[in-house]
Design a protein around this motif. Structure first.
Motif, PDB file in Angstrom:
ATOM      1  N   ALA A 272     -39.512 -12.989 110.430  1.00 46.99           N
ATOM      2  CA  ALA A 272     -40.111 -11.699 110.046  1.00 46.99           C
ATOM      3  C   ALA A 272     -40.325 -11.578 108.540  1.00 46.99           C
ATOM      4  CB  ALA A 272     -39.209 -10.558 110.531  1.00 46.99           C
ATOM      5  N   LEU A 273     -39.866 -12.567 107.778  1.00 44.36           N
ATOM      6  CA  LEU A 273     -39.975 -12.523 106.316  1.00 44.36           C
ATOM      7  C   LEU A 273     -41.220 -13.263 105.829  1.00 44.36           C
ATOM      8  CD1 LEU A 273     -36.247 -13.292 105.383  1.00 44.36           C
ATOM      9  CD2 LEU A 273     -37.395 -11.071 105.233  1.00 44.36           C
ATOM     10  N   ASP A 274     -41.668 -12.885 104.638  1.00 42.22           N
ATOM     11  CA  ASP A 274     -42.797 -13.565 103.995  1.00 42.22           C
ATOM     12  C   ASP A 274     -42.324 -14.077 102.640  1.00 42.22           C
ATOM     13  OD1 ASP A 274     -45.083 -14.450 102.804  1.00 42.22           O
ATOM     14  OD2 ASP A 274     -46.156 -12.527 102.882  1.00 42.22           O
ATOM     15  N   PRO A 275     -42.186 -15.404 102.498  1.00 38.24           N
ATOM     16  CA  PRO A 275     -41.698 -15.922 101.216  1.00 38.24           C
ATOM     17  C   PRO A 275     -42.634 -15.572 100.050  1.00 38.24           C
ATOM     18  CG  PRO A 275     -42.320 -17.726 102.708  1.00 38.24           C
ATOM     19  CD  PRO A 275     -42.419 -16.460 103.488  1.00 38.24           C
ATOM     20  N   GLN A 276     -43.932 -15.397 100.351  1.00 40.29           N
ATOM     21  CA  GLN A 276     -44.874 -15.010  99.299  1.00 40.29           C
ATOM     22  C   GLN A 276     -44.537 -13.623  98.747  1.00 40.29           C
ATOM     23  OE1 GLN A 276     -47.271 -17.223  98.319  1.00 40.29           O
ATOM     24  NE2 GLN A 276     -46.328 -18.589  99.821  1.00 40.29           N
ATOM     25  N   ALA A 277     -43.966 -12.778  99.615  1.00 36.89           N
ATOM     26  CA  ALA A 277     -43.581 -11.427  99.186  1.00 36.89           C
ATOM     27  C   ALA A 277     -42.144 -11.394  98.659  1.00 36.89           C
ATOM     28  CB  ALA A 277     -43.722 -10.461 100.359  1.00 36.89           C
ATOM     29  N   GLY A 278     -41.517 -12.567  98.562  1.00 35.22           N
ATOM     30  CA  GLY A 278     -40.156 -12.657  98.036  1.00 35.22           C
ATOM     31  C   GLY A 278     -39.066 -12.497  99.076  1.00 35.22           C
ATOM     32  N   GLY A 279     -39.456 -12.455 100.359  1.00 33.41           N
ATOM     33  CA  GLY A 279     -38.468 -12.278 101.414  1.00 33.41           C
ATOM     34  C   GLY A 279     -37.563 -13.492 101.568  1.00 33.41           C
ATOM     35  N   GLN A 280     -36.272 -13.241 101.708  1.00 32.48           N
ATOM     36  CA  GLN A 280     -35.311 -14.343 101.899  1.00 32.48           C
ATOM     37  C   GLN A 280     -34.098 -13.843 102.677  1.00 32.48           C
ATOM     38  OE1 GLN A 280     -32.912 -16.005  98.573  1.00 32.48           O
ATOM     39  NE2 GLN A 280     -33.728 -17.993  99.190  1.00 32.48           N
ATOM     40  N   VAL A 281     -33.557 -14.728 103.512  1.00 29.71           N
ATOM     41  CA  VAL A 281     -32.304 -14.428 104.194  1.00 29.71           C
ATOM     42  C   VAL A 281     -31.230 -15.388 103.683  1.00 29.71           C
ATOM     43  CG1 VAL A 281     -33.033 -15.802 106.229  1.00 29.71           C
ATOM     44  CG2 VAL A 281     -31.078 -14.243 106.412  1.00 29.71           C
ATOM     45  N   THR A 282     -30.112 -14.825 103.252  1.00 31.55           N
ATOM     46  CA  THR A 282     -28.954 -15.611 102.826  1.00 31.55           C
ATOM     47  C   THR A 282     -27.989 -15.651 103.999  1.00 31.55           C
ATOM     48  OG1 THR A 282     -29.250 -14.898 100.539  1.00 31.55           O
ATOM     49  CG2 THR A 282     -27.080 -15.771 101.153  1.00 31.55           C
ATOM     50  N   ALA A 283     -27.706 -16.864 104.479  1.00 34.26           N
ATOM     51  CA  ALA A 283     -26.910 -17.051 105.702  1.00 34.26           C
ATOM     52  C   ALA A 283     -25.567 -17.664 105.347  1.00 34.26           C
ATOM     53  CB  ALA A 283     -27.667 -17.949 106.677  1.00 34.26           C
ATOM     54  N   LEU A 284     -24.497 -16.972 105.730  1.00 33.70           N
ATOM     55  CA  LEU A 284     -23.139 -17.432 105.390  1.00 33.70           C
ATOM     56  C   LEU A 284     -22.407 -17.930 106.622  1.00 33.70           C
ATOM     57  CD1 LEU A 284     -21.913 -14.422 103.186  1.00 33.70           C
ATOM     58  CD2 LEU A 284     -23.340 -16.384 102.500  1.00 33.70           C
ATOM     59  N   ASP A 285     -21.594 -18.959 106.419  1.00 32.24           N
ATOM     60  CA  ASP A 285     -20.595 -19.342 107.410  1.00 32.24           C
ATOM     61  C   ASP A 285     -19.409 -19.953 106.685  1.00 32.24           C
ATOM     62  OD1 ASP A 285     -20.295 -19.635 110.539  1.00 32.24           O
ATOM     63  OD2 ASP A 285     -19.329 -21.373 109.607  1.00 32.24           O
ATOM     64  N   LEU A 286     -18.254 -19.815 107.326  1.00 36.12           N
ATOM     65  CA  LEU A 286     -17.012 -20.336 106.744  1.00 36.12           C
ATOM     66  C   LEU A 286     -17.041 -21.840 106.523  1.00 36.12           C
ATOM     67  CD1 LEU A 286     -14.004 -18.651 108.606  1.00 36.12           C
ATOM     68  CD2 LEU A 286     -14.202 -19.000 106.154  1.00 36.12           C
ATOM     69  N   HIS A 287     -17.669 -22.577 107.473  1.00 38.92           N
ATOM     70  CA  HIS A 287     -17.516 -24.030 107.522  1.00 38.92           C
ATOM     71  C   HIS A 287     -18.794 -24.753 107.100  1.00 38.92           C
ATOM     72  CE1 HIS A 287     -13.791 -23.186 109.636  1.00 38.92           C
ATOM     73  NE2 HIS A 287     -14.467 -22.445 110.485  1.00 38.92           N
ATOM     74  N   ALA A 288     -18.634 -25.734 106.210  1.00 41.93           N
ATOM     75  CA  ALA A 288     -19.790 -26.489 105.711  1.00 41.93           C
ATOM     76  C   ALA A 288     -20.559 -27.165 106.849  1.00 41.93           C
ATOM     77  CB  ALA A 288     -19.318 -27.529 104.693  1.00 41.93           C
ATOM     78  N   LYS A 289     -19.829 -27.649 107.859  1.00 44.04           N
ATOM     79  CA  LYS A 289     -20.481 -28.330 108.986  1.00 44.04           C
ATOM     80  C   LYS A 289     -21.419 -27.372 109.723  1.00 44.04           C
ATOM     81  CE  LYS A 289     -17.747 -30.877 111.748  1.00 44.04           C
ATOM     82  NZ  LYS A 289     -16.955 -31.249 112.956  1.00 44.04           N
ATOM     83  N   LYS A 290     -20.983 -26.123 109.857  1.00 44.48           N
ATOM     84  CA  LYS A 290     -21.817 -25.135 110.550  1.00 44.48           C
ATOM     85  C   LYS A 290     -22.994 -24.690 109.685  1.00 44.48           C
ATOM     86  CE  LYS A 290     -18.434 -23.358 113.828  1.00 44.48           C
ATOM     87  NZ  LYS A 290     -17.727 -22.165 114.325  1.00 44.48           N
ATOM     88  N   VAL A 291     -22.801 -24.696 108.370  1.00 46.29           N
ATOM     89  CA  VAL A 291     -23.908 -24.366 107.464  1.00 46.29           C
ATOM     90  C   VAL A 291     -25.030 -25.404 107.617  1.00 46.29           C
ATOM     91  CG1 VAL A 291     -24.588 -24.136 105.038  1.00 46.29           C
ATOM     92  CG2 VAL A 291     -22.452 -23.117 105.847  1.00 46.29           C
ATOM     93  N   LYS A 292     -24.642 -26.653 107.827  1.00 43.11           N
ATOM     94  CA  LYS A 292     -25.653 -27.704 108.088  1.00 43.11           C
ATOM     95  C   LYS A 292     -26.459 -27.398 109.337  1.00 43.11           C
ATOM     96  CE  LYS A 292     -23.602 -31.790 105.918  1.00 43.11           C
ATOM     97  NZ  LYS A 292     -22.741 -32.954 106.168  1.00 43.11           N
ATOM     98  N   LEU A 293     -25.769 -26.876 110.382  1.00 37.74           N
ATOM     99  CA  LEU A 293     -26.453 -26.491 111.627  1.00 37.74           C
ATOM    100  C   LEU A 293     -27.501 -25.412 111.375  1.00 37.74           C
ATOM    101  CD1 LEU A 293     -23.885 -26.069 114.560  1.00 37.74           C
ATOM    102  CD2 LEU A 293     -25.888 -27.548 114.505  1.00 37.74           C
ATOM    103  N   ILE A 294     -27.147 -24.429 110.541  1.00 37.80           N
ATOM    104  CA  ILE A 294     -28.096 -23.360 110.203  1.00 37.80           C
ATOM    105  C   ILE A 294     -29.323 -23.974 109.529  1.00 37.80           C
ATOM    106  CG2 ILE A 294     -28.480 -21.256 108.849  1.00 37.80           C
ATOM    107  CD1 ILE A 294     -25.383 -20.807 108.997  1.00 37.80           C
ATOM    108  N   ALA A 295     -29.077 -24.867 108.564  1.00 42.41           N
ATOM    109  CA  ALA A 295     -30.182 -25.504 107.829  1.00 42.41           C
ATOM    110  C   ALA A 295     -31.052 -26.341 108.761  1.00 42.41           C
ATOM    111  CB  ALA A 295     -29.615 -26.355 106.691  1.00 42.41           C
ATOM    112  N   GLN A 296     -30.407 -27.058 109.700  1.00 38.86           N
ATOM    113  CA  GLN A 296     -31.178 -27.869 110.658  1.00 38.86           C
ATOM    114  C   GLN A 296     -32.043 -26.990 111.547  1.00 38.86           C
ATOM    115  OE1 GLN A 296     -28.092 -30.036 112.701  1.00 38.86           O
ATOM    116  NE2 GLN A 296     -27.761 -31.452 110.991  1.00 38.86           N
ATOM    117  N   ASN A 297     -31.487 -25.880 112.030  1.00 33.16           N
ATOM    118  CA  ASN A 297     -32.261 -24.957 112.866  1.00 33.16           C
ATOM    119  C   ASN A 297     -33.438 -24.368 112.088  1.00 33.16           C
ATOM    120  OD1 ASN A 297     -31.371 -24.832 115.560  1.00 33.16           O
ATOM    121  ND2 ASN A 297     -29.525 -23.744 114.947  1.00 33.16           N
ATOM    122  N   ALA A 298     -33.184 -24.000 110.831  1.00 32.79           N
ATOM    123  CA  ALA A 298     -34.256 -23.437 109.996  1.00 32.79           C
ATOM    124  C   ALA A 298     -35.361 -24.461 109.774  1.00 32.79           C
ATOM    125  CB  ALA A 298     -33.677 -22.968 108.663  1.00 32.79           C
ATOM    126  N   ALA A 299     -34.981 -25.726 109.593  1.00 34.75           N
ATOM    127  CA  ALA A 299     -35.985 -26.784 109.386  1.00 34.75           C
ATOM    128  C   ALA A 299     -36.800 -27.010 110.662  1.00 34.75           C
ATOM    129  CB  ALA A 299     -35.292 -28.072 108.951  1.00 34.75           C
TER     130      ALA A 299
END
Length: 447
Positions: A272-299
């Motif tokens: 729902a965000l538009d990076p051209q309009a400056g939209g960004q979501v900052t996604a947090l998780d406790l564990h680095a391994k799970k943060v990788k999962l977020i990045a993989q899903n986003a990719a």
């Protein structure tokens, strides 16, 4: 095929590990990946594992009638018998002699002669005498608990919250198979285009009555589809899409997803965000391994340009962010997960009332920490995948009591779900739409 590779023996392996604390879905994935089972046997294995867990208290009640009081069974022996009972009582394609034959063979190969004789004796006694009648259980709470395989404390809690009729309605649905649902990734395609593409390769598709971008699909596993591979859709329950709908994300918003892994809701926000309009979501998780999962899903979903995933305890946001940073905040909080019993049937046996009370403290600590980071007039959505008031309505009430600069606002969703409800919060129970149970609340920071 060796003894170790039959669907029934692999089911016993999986169930023994789940009884030791493993997750059923992860165990099944591992076992299926390592096995040489054909499609039919994979389906049987899945049915045996989930079916036995779903009906475990009922099956144990039946088994207890044929085992001496206080007789201690090795976990694999108990699971061998429960799997056989499940097949006898809930599946109708396999004759009893075949079920007995395989269970006895398994006992013979894995145990000693005494175990083989014991398993043989129990199964023949069940066949001869039949199982006890659950409807004859005198105590009404115990009767519901055994009938629907739900721990008594949960039956009592739900009755206190919702009354007896609604509780029984929920219990009747939780052991039904979960529907396969997907979210169309509107960052790269449309709902109509996704429906056409899925139907073209043989899926039966129904538009969700719950969520705006949701579809119910029937056919092969949706994550085997080309649309999944190329990021046009992702696996997500229909009710799990509602917290992000309630967030009312605008294209240029700065959004915090405080408890984000594995990233289903993060990528929904990102769409729902538009990076051209400056939209960004900052996604947090406790564990680095799970943060990788977020990045993989986003990719995979092609929204990585608007997702900033980082390892951080949401209770420590002061370490990274100034106050008044975000337009919207989602707290999809760690919870008991009781709303997910269709997909994770063992979850009901692992939890206690004390767990729920402990989680409430964590939930309130997260809300307290992140609330300072919301801009005035900003919206904070608090959601869980449980159906217990302790972690839902009670948390919201407690937060509002200690944060007078916040007010509850009515949750709005794309399809205006439960439009006639009398609460600002939105509770979805498993029997409402045959989805996961979910709770959604919206809190606005006052100017």
């Amino acid at each position: 095929m060796s003894e170790n590779e039959t669907a029934r023996s692999l089911a016993v392996d999986a169930l023994t590990r789940v009884a030791g604390g493993a997750y059923s879905n992860l165990q099944l994935e591992k076992i299926i990946d390592r096995s040489s089972l054909n499609d039919a046997d994979r389906r049987l294995l899945t049915n045996l594992v989930y079916g036995t867990i779903q009906h475990q208290l009922t099956l144990e009640y039946y088994l207890d009638a044929f085992v001496k009081p206080n007789q201690k069974l090795q976990p694999w022996v108990k699971m061998t018998l429960l799997v056989a009972l499940y097949q006898m009582l809930y599946l109708d394609r396999v004759p009893n002699w075949a079920i007995f034959d395989e269970a006895i063979q398994l006992a013979k190969e894995r145990g000693h002669e005494g175990i083989r004789r014991f398993v043989t004796g129990v199964l023949h006694a069940v066949d001869r005498e039949g199982v006890p009648d659950v409807s004859q259980i005198a105590d009404p709470t115990e009767r519901l608990s055994v009938t629907y395989s739900m721990p008594q404390w949960l039956v009592t809690t739900l009755q206190q919250q919702l009354g007896e009729a609604k509780t029984e309605s929920i219990l009747k649905t939780i052991n039904q198979p979960a529907a396969q649902s997907v979210r169309v990734n509107t960052a790269v395609t449309t709902v109509d285009a996704a429906i056409q593409a899925l139907e073209a390769v043989g899926y039966t598709v129904d538009v969700s009555t719950v969520s705006g971008d949701g579809l119910r699909v029937d056919g092969h596993p949706a994550n085997h589809s080309e649309l999944f591979e190329n990021g046009q859709l992702t696996i997500q329950d229909e009710s799990a899409m509602l917290p992000v709908e309630a967030l009312q994300v605008q294209p240029g918003d700065q959004v915090l997803d405080a408890c984000a892994a594995p990233g289903g809701k993060t990528t929904q926000i990102a769409a729902a965000l538009d990076p051209q309009a400056g939209g960004q979501v900052t996604a947090l998780d406790l564990h680095a391994k799970k943060v990788k999962l977020i990045a993989q899903n986003a990719a995979r979903l092609r929204v990585a340009d608007r997702v900033n995933a980082m390892a951080l305890d949401a209770r420590k946001v002061d370490d990274e962010f100034a106050d008044d940073t975000f337009d919207k905040i989602l707290v999809d909080a760690p919870c008991s997960g009781i709303g997910l019993v269709r997909r994770k049937p063992e979850i009901r046996y692992d939890k206690t009332p004390e767990d729920s009370q402990h989680l409430q403290k964590i939930q309130l600590a997260i809300l307290d920490a992140v609330s300072k980071k919301l801009k005035p007039q900003g919206l904070l959505v608090y959601s869980t995948c449980t159906i217990l008031d302790t972690e839902n309505a009670d948390v919201v009430a407690s937060f509002l009591k200690t944060h007078p600069n916040f007010e509850a606002v009515r949750v709005t969703t794309t399809r205006n779900v439960k439009a006639d409800r009398t609460t600002d919060t939105l509770s979805i129970y498993p029997d409402d739409f045959d989805t996961d149970g979910f709770f959604v609340s919206a809190l606005r920071r006052k100017a």
